[in-house]
Write a protein that holds these residues in place. Structure first.
Motif: not given
Length: 425
Positions: A181-187, A217-220, A240-246, A277-280
């Motif tokens: 699932a894609e996460y929209q940071q602003q919303k 920001q960890r696996s649950v 969570p799929v995280i790239y540079k704290d995002k 995957l985050a890098v890709a």
């Protein structure tokens, strides 16, 4: 014991393998056990469910003659291997009891045949798994991460990258279901993008386990009801799929057909793959942004070319206007003199006409004056038409008489069309 699904005569299998000292297991391409000889049936406790026994096997020393180290499970490795595989394996027969076997496997288009041979020191009592277990886990983890990383980097299309990652992780680790699932940071909102064997996904944004994984920001790992009719609860892993704290999104996986929980090795492995995957995903998003910017630049360049063409045309018209203004001025100055002199000449002829007895001379003078007057009129109209055509004395936009414009244009090109075109007004 024999089950249907193997294209071999049952009596032949019994005669050849039932009394063998080796353990023989045959698994079809759908991962169903279709044959166990007597010794294998005893070890497997008469179970034909692969999920009931595969987790009891582990590699002992190393994998021999196996090109792809994919999972920390020799049974799954045998199913995935393309060629003959050999490995020393351990079977956990009790809490601290491990049996050592030499595993050999080969396959055809339909089935995988696994043969387990006893080693001289078959049974060992250990309080923990072999000391080189950590090294093997690291090798397996590295191999799987490299393999999946290579697969997802073969594509730069975002949806395809996620699809490959879900499929590879689920297949390699024997996971039943999963999704990204894609996460929209602003919303602060999740949107389902891809799924693996998930016919339906519940409300993502009101799930406490998912909220915890995102906020911390960890696996649950949480227990989820997967079957409403039977009230069946199964463990789910959210990473969570995280790239540079995002946070870019989440990976969620389920063990539906297997009651086992999530092991630390699996969680650590999926977290490592989530980082890849985050890098890709970031690279794919950068590519999409670059493509979008390229298209915008192409549109801007096209508009600039159109504007440039308009400016060139405007410059041409301005130059034409200046030329027409100069020509009109140069024509109007001598034309004014001619018109003035023609008027003076007409007055003079009028005064002396009474004294001239020869009427023919008067007629010649009058005709000349009339001809000059008509020529002056035509020159004036021509100059006026030129000025109207170039619109030198008028505003850029205004109401105009289209008929006048057509007449002016026809007058300017009259010398080209007078013998070829008939104009009907």
């Amino acid at each position: 014991m024999i089950r249907t699904g193997l294209n071999v005569d049952k009596d032949t299998l019994k005669a050849l393998f039932d009394d063998s000292d080796e353990l023989l297991v045959i698994i079809d391409k759908n991962k169903n056990i279709v044959y166990l000889n007597r010794k294998a049936s005893s070890l497997f406790q008469n179970s034909f469910q692969l999920s009931d026994v595969e987790h009891l096997f582990s590699f002992d020393i190393c994998i021999l003659n196996s090109e792809n180290i994919m999972v920390y499970n020799p049974i799954q490795e045998a199913l995935l291997a393309r060629e003959v595989m050999k490995a020393e394996v351990l079977f956990q027969a009790g809490e601290n009891e491990y049996r050592k076997y030499l595993l050999k496997s080969f396959k055809n288009d339909e089935n995988t045949v696994i043969i387990l041979s006893e080693t001289p020191s078959q049974t060992e009592n250990r309080t923990e798994k072999p000391t080189n277990d950590s090294a093997r886990k690291l090798a397996v983890r590295t191999g799987l991460i490299n393999r999946i990383s290579t697969s997802i980097r073969q594509s730069l299309e975002l949806n395809r990258i996620i699809e490959i990652a879900l499929e590879e992780i689920s297949t390699s680790l024997g996971i039943d279901k999963g999704y990204f699932a894609e996460y929209q940071q602003q919303k602060e909102k999740l949107t389902l993008k891809n799924n693996w064997n998930m016919p339906e996904v519940q409300d993502l944004n009101n799930d406490s386990g998912i909220k915890q994984a995102i906020s911390e920001q960890r696996s649950v790992v949480s227990m989820i009801m997967t079957d409403m009719d039977s009230n069946r609860i199964q463990p789910r892993l959210v990473t969570p799929v995280i790239y540079k704290d995002k946070i870019q999104g989440i990976l969620a996986f389920y063990h539906v057909n297997n009651t086992r929980t999530w092991h630390e090795e699996e969680i650590s492995l999926i977290e490592g793959l989530a980082s890849q995957l985050a890098v890709a995903i970031n690279q794919a998003e950068m590519l999409e942004t670059a493509i979008k910017q390229k298209r915008e630049l192409e549109q801007t360049l096209l508009k600039l070319k159109e504007t440039q063409a308009q400016l060139i045309q405007s410059e041409k018209m301005a130059s034409l206007g200046q030329l027409v203004a100069g020509v009109a001025h140069e024509i109007n100055t001598p034309l004014g003199s001619i018109n003035s002199n023609n008027g003076i000449l007409a007055k003079c002829i009028g005064k002396i006409s009474k004294e001239l007895e020869d009427s023919d001379i008067l007629d010649i003078f009058n005709e000349a004056i009339s001809t000059n007057t008509e020529a002056i009129r035509r020159i004036n109209e021509l100059v006026k038409s030129l000025k109207n055509f170039a619109r030198l004395d008028e505003a850029e936009y205004q109401e105009t008489d289209i008929h006048e414009g057509i007449k002016s244009t026809l007058l300017l090109i009259n010398h080209e069309i007078k013998d070829r075109v008939e104009v009907i007004e």
